[in-house]
Design a protein around this motif. Sequence first.
Motif, PDB file in Angstrom:
ATOM      1  N   LEU A 179      39.199  52.197  30.811  1.00 53.10           N
ATOM      2  CA  LEU A 179      38.539  51.003  31.393  1.00 53.10           C
ATOM      3  C   LEU A 179      38.648  49.333  31.767  1.00 53.10           C
ATOM      4  O   LEU A 179      39.970  49.135  30.948  1.00 53.10           O
ATOM      5  CB  LEU A 179      36.656  50.650  30.673  1.00 53.10           C
ATOM      6  N   LEU A 180      38.565  48.800  33.139  1.00 56.22           N
ATOM      7  CA  LEU A 180      39.280  47.617  33.145  1.00 56.22           C
ATOM      8  C   LEU A 180      38.325  46.967  33.917  1.00 56.22           C
ATOM      9  O   LEU A 180      37.301  47.300  34.071  1.00 56.22           O
ATOM     10  CB  LEU A 180      40.454  48.352  34.297  1.00 56.22           C
ATOM     11  N   ILE A 181      38.068  45.088  32.672  1.00 56.59           N
ATOM     12  CA  ILE A 181      37.181  44.626  32.855  1.00 56.59           C
ATOM     13  C   ILE A 181      38.037  42.670  33.691  1.00 56.59           C
ATOM     14  O   ILE A 181      39.258  42.516  32.362  1.00 56.59           O
ATOM     15  CB  ILE A 181      36.365  44.476  32.090  1.00 56.59           C
ATOM     16  N   SER A 182      37.745  42.432  34.335  1.00 53.22           N
ATOM     17  CA  SER A 182      38.007  41.037  34.299  1.00 53.22           C
ATOM     18  C   SER A 182      36.388  39.923  34.530  1.00 53.22           C
ATOM     19  O   SER A 182      35.616  40.735  35.050  1.00 53.22           O
ATOM     20  CB  SER A 182      38.774  40.938  36.018  1.00 53.22           C
ATOM     21  N   HIS A 183      37.187  38.827  33.973  1.00 57.49           N
ATOM     22  CA  HIS A 183      35.732  38.421  33.960  1.00 57.49           C
ATOM     23  C   HIS A 183      35.961  37.271  33.828  1.00 57.49           C
ATOM     24  O   HIS A 183      36.714  36.386  33.061  1.00 57.49           O
ATOM     25  CB  HIS A 183      35.291  39.112  32.657  1.00 57.49           C
ATOM     26  N   PRO A 184      34.982  35.857  34.685  1.00 54.86           N
ATOM     27  CA  PRO A 184      34.979  34.514  34.305  1.00 54.86           C
ATOM     28  C   PRO A 184      34.719  34.039  33.104  1.00 54.86           C
ATOM     29  O   PRO A 184      33.585  34.185  32.727  1.00 54.86           O
ATOM     30  CB  PRO A 184      34.811  34.376  35.445  1.00 54.86           C
TER      31      PRO A 184
ATOM     32  N   ARG B  46      28.124  34.682  35.742  1.00 50.77           N
ATOM     33  CA  ARG B  46      27.911  33.460  34.711  1.00 50.77           C
ATOM     34  C   ARG B  46      29.731  33.766  34.493  1.00 50.77           C
ATOM     35  O   ARG B  46      30.195  34.824  34.354  1.00 50.77           O
ATOM     36  CB  ARG B  46      26.222  34.522  34.002  1.00 50.77           C
ATOM     37  N   THR B  47      30.028  33.771  32.897  1.00 57.91           N
ATOM     38  CA  THR B  47      30.482  33.200  32.629  1.00 57.91           C
ATOM     39  C   THR B  47      29.898  34.235  31.049  1.00 57.91           C
ATOM     40  O   THR B  47      29.043  34.260  30.774  1.00 57.91           O
ATOM     41  CB  THR B  47      31.008  32.079  31.607  1.00 57.91           C
ATOM     42  N   ARG B  48      31.339  34.791  30.270  1.00 59.74           N
ATOM     43  CA  ARG B  48      31.186  34.773  29.266  1.00 59.74           C
ATOM     44  C   ARG B  48      32.375  34.903  28.577  1.00 59.74           C
ATOM     45  O   ARG B  48      33.132  34.378  28.795  1.00 59.74           O
ATOM     46  CB  ARG B  48      31.071  36.440  28.933  1.00 59.74           C
ATOM     47  N   SER B  49      32.316  34.767  26.807  1.00 65.39           N
ATOM     48  CA  SER B  49      33.225  34.337  26.112  1.00 65.39           C
ATOM     49  C   SER B  49      33.957  35.406  26.161  1.00 65.39           C
ATOM     50  O   SER B  49      33.314  37.023  25.941  1.00 65.39           O
ATOM     51  CB  SER B  49      32.478  34.111  25.005  1.00 65.39           C
ATOM     52  N   ILE B  50      35.357  34.884  24.982  1.00 65.55           N
ATOM     53  CA  ILE B  50      36.516  36.485  24.944  1.00 65.55           C
ATOM     54  C   ILE B  50      35.476  37.022  24.335  1.00 65.55           C
ATOM     55  O   ILE B  50      35.847  38.499  24.041  1.00 65.55           O
ATOM     56  CB  ILE B  50      37.199  35.307  24.063  1.00 65.55           C
ATOM     57  N   GLU B  51      34.921  36.614  23.297  1.00 66.98           N
ATOM     58  CA  GLU B  51      34.207  37.935  22.321  1.00 66.98           C
ATOM     59  C   GLU B  51      33.004  38.748  22.622  1.00 66.98           C
ATOM     60  O   GLU B  51      33.233  39.789  22.980  1.00 66.98           O
ATOM     61  CB  GLU B  51      33.340  37.377  20.978  1.00 66.98           C
TER      62      GLU B  51
END
Length: 273
Positions: A193-198, A223-228
Amino acid sequence: MTENAATSGPDGPSQLNTNVPHSARVWNYLLGGKDNFAVDREAADYAVRLMPELVLSARANRQFLGRAVRFLAGEGQIRQFLDVGTGLPTADNTHEVAQSVAPEARIVYVDNDPLVLTHARALLTSSPQGATNYIEADVRDPRAILEAAAGTLDFTRPTAVVLSGIINFVIDDAEARAVVAQFVDAVPSGSYLLISHPTTVVNGPAVEESMRQWNESGAAPIRTRSIEEIRGFFAGLDLLDPGVVTCTAWRPDPQHPGITEVVSEFVAVGCKP
């Protein structure tokens, strides 16, 4: 389904709307492409004024995707890629990178912008040994995507699920986790699984303001999300080093360092045990 074909959604191709910005076209503009409209350029230019790093972030994320796909096709021995939210064709598309390492690789692209559909033939230029396909569908409907992709991919074999800059359009956390889980559940052990996210880790106020403006434009909300929160998508997977990091810090190539600045787009890759 043919080896190199484009398929639309269940109700046929969606209508092209040039009155509101679309992420695929905005990203295309930020990457230096020409497949975009005035409304996309205006949205991108405004966002860049708020957050000058946005162009760097877009290009750095593209460089990360190339490194990650090269790793997956090489050391990871992956021969199947499901790239959801592919966007408009540009340099170093997933199939180009994967097939440069493993010519027999099979790739299915998924997007819901009809302009991407018009460019499907540019995406669908596979090596003779491999295959590519394009599905017009929404990330929120994994079942439909998986059913259509099964015409090209064998989901009993390890597969890389690529969700680059797309889960941020699934606003509800529970729905986003469910979407990711459906994709992961559909692939066997040894898949990735590969994810990139702001995120707001870098230039937080500017990122939030640019997203507020985007969401008020009538475009698909983001939307953004935190590292966790990003790490949570990898529950049950073996998270590869260096974990959830800014995209420029994910296994940089010392021979081709590219962009090195810390940017707001964070990424991770995990393997299904």
